[in-house]
Motif scaffolding. Structure first.
Motif, short mmCIF file in Angstrom:
data_model
loop_
_atom_site.label_atom_id
_atom_site.label_comp_id
_atom_site.label_asym_id
_atom_site.label_seq_id
_atom_site.Cartn_x
_atom_site.Cartn_y
_atom_site.Cartn_z
N ALA A 43 90.47 52.87 79.76
CA ALA A 43 89.97 51.93 78.74
C ALA A 43 90.51 50.52 78.93
O ALA A 43 89.80 49.54 78.67
CB ALA A 43 90.34 52.46 77.35
N GLU A 44 91.75 50.37 79.40
CA GLU A 44 92.34 49.04 79.53
C GLU A 44 91.68 48.21 80.64
O GLU A 44 91.91 47.00 80.72
CB GLU A 44 93.84 49.13 79.79
N ARG A 91 98.57 44.50 92.56
CA ARG A 91 97.17 44.59 92.93
C ARG A 91 96.61 45.93 92.46
O ARG A 91 97.28 46.96 92.54
CB ARG A 91 97.00 44.46 94.44
N LEU A 92 95.38 45.91 91.97
CA LEU A 92 94.74 47.11 91.48
C LEU A 92 93.91 47.77 92.58
O LEU A 92 93.00 47.15 93.13
CB LEU A 92 93.83 46.79 90.29
N ALA A 93 94.26 49.01 92.91
CA ALA A 93 93.43 49.81 93.80
C ALA A 93 92.44 50.60 92.96
O ALA A 93 92.60 50.71 91.74
CB ALA A 93 94.30 50.75 94.64
N LEU A 94 91.43 51.16 93.60
CA LEU A 94 90.41 51.90 92.86
C LEU A 94 91.02 53.05 92.08
O LEU A 94 90.65 53.30 90.92
CB LEU A 94 89.33 52.40 93.82
N GLN A 95 91.96 53.78 92.70
CA GLN A 95 92.57 54.92 92.01
C GLN A 95 93.40 54.51 90.81
O GLN A 95 93.70 55.34 89.94
CB GLN A 95 93.42 55.75 92.98
N ASP A 96 93.78 53.23 90.73
CA ASP A 96 94.56 52.75 89.60
C ASP A 96 93.72 52.61 88.33
O ASP A 96 94.24 52.70 87.22
CB ASP A 96 95.20 51.40 89.92
N ILE A 97 92.42 52.38 88.49
CA ILE A 97 91.58 52.13 87.32
C ILE A 97 90.78 53.36 86.91
O ILE A 97 90.30 53.42 85.77
CB ILE A 97 90.64 50.94 87.55
N LEU A 98 90.60 54.33 87.80
CA LEU A 98 89.81 55.51 87.47
C LEU A 98 90.65 56.55 86.73
O LEU A 98 91.85 56.69 86.99
CB LEU A 98 89.24 56.15 88.74
N LEU A 99 90.02 57.24 85.80
CA LEU A 99 90.67 58.39 85.17
C LEU A 99 90.83 59.49 86.21
O LEU A 99 90.01 59.63 87.12
CB LEU A 99 89.84 58.88 83.99
N TYR A 140 78.94 49.01 83.23
CA TYR A 140 80.10 49.37 82.40
C TYR A 140 79.75 50.47 81.40
O TYR A 140 80.59 51.32 81.10
CB TYR A 140 80.61 48.14 81.65
N ALA A 141 78.52 50.45 80.89
CA ALA A 141 78.13 51.45 79.89
C ALA A 141 78.20 52.86 80.44
O ALA A 141 78.40 53.81 79.67
CB ALA A 141 76.72 51.15 79.40
N ALA A 142 78.10 53.02 81.76
CA ALA A 142 78.16 54.34 82.38
C ALA A 142 79.58 54.75 82.74
O ALA A 142 79.81 55.85 83.26
CB ALA A 142 77.27 54.38 83.62
N LEU A 143 80.54 53.87 82.48
CA LEU A 143 81.92 54.10 82.94
C LEU A 143 82.90 54.39 81.81
O LEU A 143 84.10 54.50 82.05
CB LEU A 143 82.41 52.88 83.73
N THR A 144 82.42 54.51 80.58
CA THR A 144 83.33 54.64 79.44
C THR A 144 84.21 55.89 79.52
O THR A 144 85.31 55.90 78.97
CB THR A 144 82.53 54.66 78.13
N LYS A 145 83.74 56.95 80.19
CA LYS A 145 84.53 58.18 80.32
C LYS A 145 85.04 58.39 81.74
O LYS A 145 85.55 59.46 82.07
CB LYS A 145 83.69 59.38 79.89
N LEU A 146 84.92 57.35 82.57
CA LEU A 146 85.32 57.47 83.98
C LEU A 146 86.43 56.49 84.36
O LEU A 146 87.21 56.76 85.27
CB LEU A 146 84.11 57.23 84.89
N VAL A 147 86.50 55.36 83.65
CA VAL A 147 87.49 54.32 83.94
C VAL A 147 88.44 54.19 82.76
O VAL A 147 88.03 54.34 81.60
CB VAL A 147 86.79 52.98 84.24
#
Length: 262
Positions: A250-251, A168-176, A241-248
């Motif tokens: 890439a995968e 399962r993906l938690a929020l901290q798993d997807i954020l840089l 999504y366009a605002a998340l390119t440097k925050l999330v």
């Protein structure tokens, strides 16, 4: 060809030429490039295409009673073609409502002074939402009504799976790493009109661990009463999504078009 099926005539040829002909009749190994292509294809096929349907969960105690009254349970889960996903939700259900699976007999209800027994309700529904290649999203919908209450309480929790890692993906798993505050600021800016209308200051907004991958962005979901009234329901704040390119990572972002700049 006849040259490979009938070899008796080879004895009449010189030894060196006969050996050459025999070599040409032997099966050649597959080129390495074909083997590499097969390996890539196998890896691609390891990501399952989710097929799901909602099914009733068999309960040992669909109505559990104690001295104060009874609780009726209605629990439905998903049956998919991926066993570990099915097991995850069954484990969640049994931990959330262990009484519904108990084999202990019901207690006798107290009916002294002619009082009507309390009857409460608990419902849990799990459904498949969407899949984006190696990410799958499900929703757990719950509703509870306690006898005598003005209204029931409901909640919807989204569960996102990484089908490659089977977790399962938690929020901290997807954020840089180290981008939590930037994500929170961007979320507020992207929903500032609605937040201003509800008198929610920037310092009061927090990131929710309840989220899902929407059509246009990551949607953060907040429980009843946290940001709005019961009548307005659960709040959903969209972060494009366009605002998340440097925050999330890439995968975990979809492939986006390159729009021309004005």
């Amino acid at each position: 060809m006849e040259i490979c099926t009938n070899k008796q005539w080879l004895w009449a040829l010189p030894v060196s030429f006969a050996a050459l002909v025999m070599t040409g009749c032997q099966e050649r190994p597959a080129p390495k490039t074909e083997q590499a292509t097969t390996t890539k294809q196998e890896k691609s096929e390891s990501i399952p295409l989710i097929q799901a349907k909602v099914v009733l969960v068999k309960l040992t105690k669909p109505e559990a009673c104690d001295a104060d009254g009874c609780m009726q349970y209605d629990i439905q889960t998903v049956k998919t073609n991926v066993k570990w996903i099915d097991d995850y939700f069954i484990d969640r259900i049994k931990k959330a409502d262990p009484i519904a699976f108990s084999t202990a007999p019901n207690q006798k209800i107290n009916t002294a002074e002619g009082a009507n027994p309390n009857l409460s309700q608990s419902s849990t529904y799990i459904r498949f939402v969407s899949q984006q290649y190696d990410q799958a999203t499900f929703a757990i919908q719950t509703y509870t009504y306690s006898s005598g209450a003005a209204h029931g309480m409901y909640h919807q929790e989204f569960v996102n799976f990484d089908l490659k890692t089977k977790k399962r993906l938690a929020l901290q798993d997807i954020l840089l790493k180290g981008t939590e505050q930037q994500v929170l600021d961007t979320l507020y800016d992207s929903n500032s009109i609605w937040l201003d209308q509800h008198s929610i200051e920037r310092t009061k907004l927090q990131l929710s661990d309840n989220f899902y991958f929407g059509a246009n962005g990551i949607v953060f979901v907040y429980p009843l009463y946290e940001l709005a009234s019961y009548a307005e329901g659960m709040t959903e704040l969209n972060l494009p999504y366009a605002a998340l390119t440097k925050l999330v990572k890439a995968e975990y972002l979809p492939s986006l078009p390159h729009y021309p700049t004005p």
